[in-house]
Design a protein around this motif. Structure first.
Motif, short mmCIF file in Angstrom:
data_model
loop_
_atom_site.label_atom_id
_atom_site.label_comp_id
_atom_site.label_asym_id
_atom_site.label_seq_id
_atom_site.Cartn_x
_atom_site.Cartn_y
_atom_site.Cartn_z
N ASN A 160 12.08 -5.97 -6.02
CA ASN A 160 12.72 -4.73 -5.63
C ASN A 160 11.62 -3.69 -5.40
O ASN A 160 10.76 -3.49 -6.25
N LEU A 161 11.66 -3.03 -4.24
CA LEU A 161 10.60 -2.10 -3.87
C LEU A 161 10.49 -0.93 -4.84
O LEU A 161 9.39 -0.56 -5.26
N ASN A 162 11.60 -0.34 -5.23
CA ASN A 162 11.55 0.80 -6.15
C ASN A 162 10.94 0.40 -7.50
O ASN A 162 10.10 1.11 -8.04
N GLU A 163 11.34 -0.75 -8.02
CA GLU A 163 10.80 -1.21 -9.30
C GLU A 163 9.30 -1.50 -9.19
O GLU A 163 8.54 -1.19 -10.11
N ALA A 164 8.88 -2.09 -8.06
CA ALA A 164 7.46 -2.37 -7.85
C ALA A 164 6.65 -1.08 -7.81
O ALA A 164 5.55 -1.00 -8.38
N LEU A 165 7.18 -0.06 -7.16
CA LEU A 165 6.48 1.23 -7.10
C LEU A 165 6.43 1.89 -8.47
O LEU A 165 5.39 2.44 -8.86
N LEU A 166 7.52 1.83 -9.20
CA LEU A 166 7.55 2.42 -10.55
C LEU A 166 6.53 1.77 -11.47
O LEU A 166 5.92 2.45 -12.30
N VAL A 187 9.01 2.46 5.58
CA VAL A 187 8.38 1.16 5.35
C VAL A 187 7.91 0.57 6.67
O VAL A 187 8.59 0.66 7.68
N GLU A 188 6.73 -0.01 6.61
CA GLU A 188 6.19 -0.75 7.74
C GLU A 188 5.81 -2.12 7.20
O GLU A 188 4.93 -2.23 6.36
N THR A 192 0.86 -1.17 0.00
CA THR A 192 0.00 0.00 0.00
C THR A 192 0.90 1.23 0.00
O THR A 192 1.76 1.38 0.89
N ALA A 193 0.73 2.09 -1.02
CA ALA A 193 1.55 3.29 -1.15
C ALA A 193 0.80 4.32 -1.98
O ALA A 193 0.19 3.98 -3.00
N GLU A 194 0.85 5.58 -1.55
CA GLU A 194 0.26 6.68 -2.31
C GLU A 194 -1.20 6.43 -2.69
O GLU A 194 -1.61 6.73 -3.81
N GLY A 195 -1.95 5.82 -1.79
CA GLY A 195 -3.37 5.57 -2.03
C GLY A 195 -3.67 4.38 -2.92
O GLY A 195 -4.82 4.14 -3.25
N LYS A 196 -2.66 3.63 -3.29
CA LYS A 196 -2.84 2.44 -4.13
C LYS A 196 -2.48 1.20 -3.32
O LYS A 196 -1.59 1.23 -2.48
N THR A 225 5.45 4.90 2.82
CA THR A 225 5.16 6.33 2.84
C THR A 225 6.27 7.06 2.10
O THR A 225 7.44 6.92 2.45
N LYS A 226 5.88 7.83 1.11
CA LYS A 226 6.82 8.62 0.31
C LYS A 226 7.00 9.98 0.99
O LYS A 226 6.05 10.56 1.50
N PHE A 227 8.22 10.49 0.98
CA PHE A 227 8.50 11.80 1.55
C PHE A 227 8.51 12.86 0.46
O PHE A 227 8.85 12.56 -0.68
#
Length: 97
Positions: free
Chosen positions: A20-26, A52-53, A7-11, A93-95
């Protein structure tokens, strides 16, 4: 292979464990690389810093060195997404900036 929920940025979306977390978010159009900075996953620019939690890999040596200095050093839950493997369900959570 296990599946993890992020769960990130409302998605909320699923990824394979070990991703890889960055690739998954991209892949979900959540871009952490702001202001034109991007070290392309080498862990040296620090712009993909997230909170990250949940279950993730242990910090890499590159990540430990990069996050040793303030303002990162006092925040154990902050990780470089490019250096982080997803091991289970996460809240990210993105800063700003």
């Amino acid at each position: 292979m296990n599946v993890a929920k992020i769960t990130a940025e409302g998605k909320t979306f699923n990824v394979d464990g070990g991703a890889n977390l960055n690739e998954a978010l991209l892949e979900q159009d959540i871009d952490l690389n702001s202001d034109g900075f991007n070290c392309h996953g080498h862990g040296i620019c620090g712009v993909c810093l997230v909170r990250v939690e949940g279950a993730v890999s242990a910090p890499t040596m590159v990540e430990k060195i990069r996050t040793f200095f303030r303002p990162h050093s006092i925040h154990n839950e902050r990780r470089l997404a490019c250096q982080t493997k997803v091991l289970g369900d996460l809240l990210v959570t993105k800063f700003d900036g």
